[in-house]
Design an enzyme around this catalytic site. Structure first.
Site, mmCIF file in Angstrom:
data_model
loop_
_atom_site.group_PDB
_atom_site.id
_atom_site.type_symbol
_atom_site.label_atom_id
_atom_site.label_comp_id
_atom_site.label_asym_id
_atom_site.label_seq_id
_atom_site.Cartn_x
_atom_site.Cartn_y
_atom_site.Cartn_z
ATOM 1 N N CYS A 81 -10.612 -3.023 -4.380
ATOM 2 C CA CYS A 81 -9.563 -4.257 -4.893
ATOM 3 C C CYS A 81 -10.374 -5.478 -5.268
ATOM 4 O O CYS A 81 -10.071 -6.230 -6.543
ATOM 5 C CB CYS A 81 -8.701 -4.677 -3.997
ATOM 6 N N CYS A 134 -10.282 -4.532 0.227
ATOM 7 C CA CYS A 134 -11.189 -3.625 0.402
ATOM 8 C C CYS A 134 -12.036 -4.024 -0.891
ATOM 9 O O CYS A 134 -11.816 -4.841 -1.874
ATOM 10 C CB CYS A 134 -10.810 -2.286 0.407
ATOM 11 N N CYS A 161 -4.116 0.698 -2.626
ATOM 12 C CA CYS A 161 -3.932 -0.632 -1.945
ATOM 13 C C CYS A 161 -2.741 -1.569 -2.381
ATOM 14 O O CYS A 161 -2.497 -1.458 -3.511
ATOM 15 C CB CYS A 161 -5.177 -1.504 -1.542
ATOM 16 N N GLU A 211 -3.123 -4.731 -2.956
ATOM 17 C CA GLU A 211 -3.419 -5.670 -4.326
ATOM 18 C C GLU A 211 -3.367 -4.846 -5.396
ATOM 19 O O GLU A 211 -3.132 -5.259 -6.539
ATOM 20 C CB GLU A 211 -4.846 -6.044 -3.776
ATOM 21 N N ASN A 217 0.741 -1.187 0.078
ATOM 22 C CA ASN A 217 -0.043 0.079 -0.098
ATOM 23 C C ASN A 217 0.909 1.279 0.065
ATOM 24 O O ASN A 217 1.941 1.031 0.737
ATOM 25 C CB ASN A 217 -0.866 0.043 1.222
ATOM 26 N N ILE A 218 0.558 2.211 -0.708
ATOM 27 C CA ILE A 218 1.211 3.392 -0.767
ATOM 28 C C ILE A 218 0.362 4.900 -0.654
ATOM 29 O O ILE A 218 -0.736 4.850 -1.294
ATOM 30 C CB ILE A 218 1.597 3.746 -2.436
ATOM 31 N N GLU A 219 0.549 5.195 0.488
ATOM 32 C CA GLU A 219 -0.534 6.256 1.012
ATOM 33 C C GLU A 219 -0.092 7.752 0.518
ATOM 34 O O GLU A 219 0.984 7.911 -0.193
ATOM 35 C CB GLU A 219 -0.791 6.257 2.564
HETATM 36 N N1 THU Z 1 -5.178 -1.460 2.578
HETATM 37 C C1 THU Z 1 -4.532 -2.193 1.605
HETATM 38 O O1 THU Z 1 -3.585 -1.977 1.172
HETATM 39 N N2 THU Z 1 -5.403 -3.406 1.338
HETATM 40 C C2 THU Z 1 -6.575 -3.665 1.827
HETATM 41 O O2 THU Z 1 -6.994 -4.783 1.335
HETATM 42 C C3 THU Z 1 -7.172 -3.007 3.072
HETATM 43 C C4 THU Z 1 -6.542 -1.820 3.106
HETATM 44 C C5 THU Z 1 -4.409 -0.255 2.767
HETATM 45 C C6 THU Z 1 -5.108 1.198 2.355
HETATM 46 C C7 THU Z 1 -4.493 2.001 3.615
HETATM 47 O O3 THU Z 1 -3.249 2.735 3.158
HETATM 48 C C8 THU Z 1 -4.356 1.344 4.705
HETATM 49 O O4 THU Z 1 -4.491 -0.340 4.503
HETATM 50 C C9 THU Z 1 -5.273 1.676 5.741
HETATM 51 O O5 THU Z 1 -6.646 1.362 5.029
#
Ligand code: THU
Length: 135
Positions: A94, A91, A54, A56, A43-45
């Site tokens: 995804c 999520c 996310c 995935e 994941n890259i915020e």
């Molecule tokens: N996140 C994912 O990368 N994959 C998921 O299936 C659920 C959520 C990440 C997004 C965000 O950076 C962090 O988790 C919190 O939601």
């Protein structure tokens, strides 16, 4: 039955690259193509939260942008910084991206390195809207 432990280990390793300074929730994914290649993602915020992607989708978009179109399975590992959750479900967005490129029997490997379970896309996204609905 396929041994998904190595795919799970790759997801765990991909998780180390997670850029998550806002949620501190770190996720890694490892996507297995039909030809046996593996694409990883984390994941890259972003400070503008909606720009976050996310793990995935990072893995899927890396693979699709390299020309991959056929997928077998994805392993997903996540949890708060410093710990690994027993289970990290993808999520809804995804799941929808998976539905674009994967058959109903596409496998999701959820859990962590010591215990994981195998689900199908049809199990986690029943009644999905796909390209078939547009034809
Ligand atoms: N996140 C994912 O990368 N994959 C998921 O299936 C659920 C959520 C990440 C997004 C965000 O950076 C962090 O988790 C919190 O939601």
């Amino acid at each position: 039955m396929t041994d998904y432990a190595p795919l799970m280990a790759m997801a765990q390793r991909a998780r180390e690259q997670s850029y998550s300074p806002y949620s501190h929730f770190r996720v890694g994914a490892a996507l297995l193509t039909a030809s046996g290649k593996i694409y990883t993602g984390c994941n890259i915020e972003n400070a503008a939260f909606s720009a976050t992607v996310c793990a995935e989708r990072t893995a899927f978009f890396k693979a699709v942008s390299e020309g991959e179109r056929a997928f077998e399975a994805i392993a997903i590992v996540g949890g708060k910084e410093g710990e690994t959750a027993p289970f990290c479900a993808p999520c809804g967005v995804c799941r929808q991206v998976m539905a674009e490129f994967c058959r109903k029997d596409f496998k999701l490997i959820l859990g962590n390195e010591s215990h994981f379970e195998v689900f199908t896309l049809d199990m986690v996204l029943p009644f999905s809207f796909t390209q078939d609905d547009l034809s």
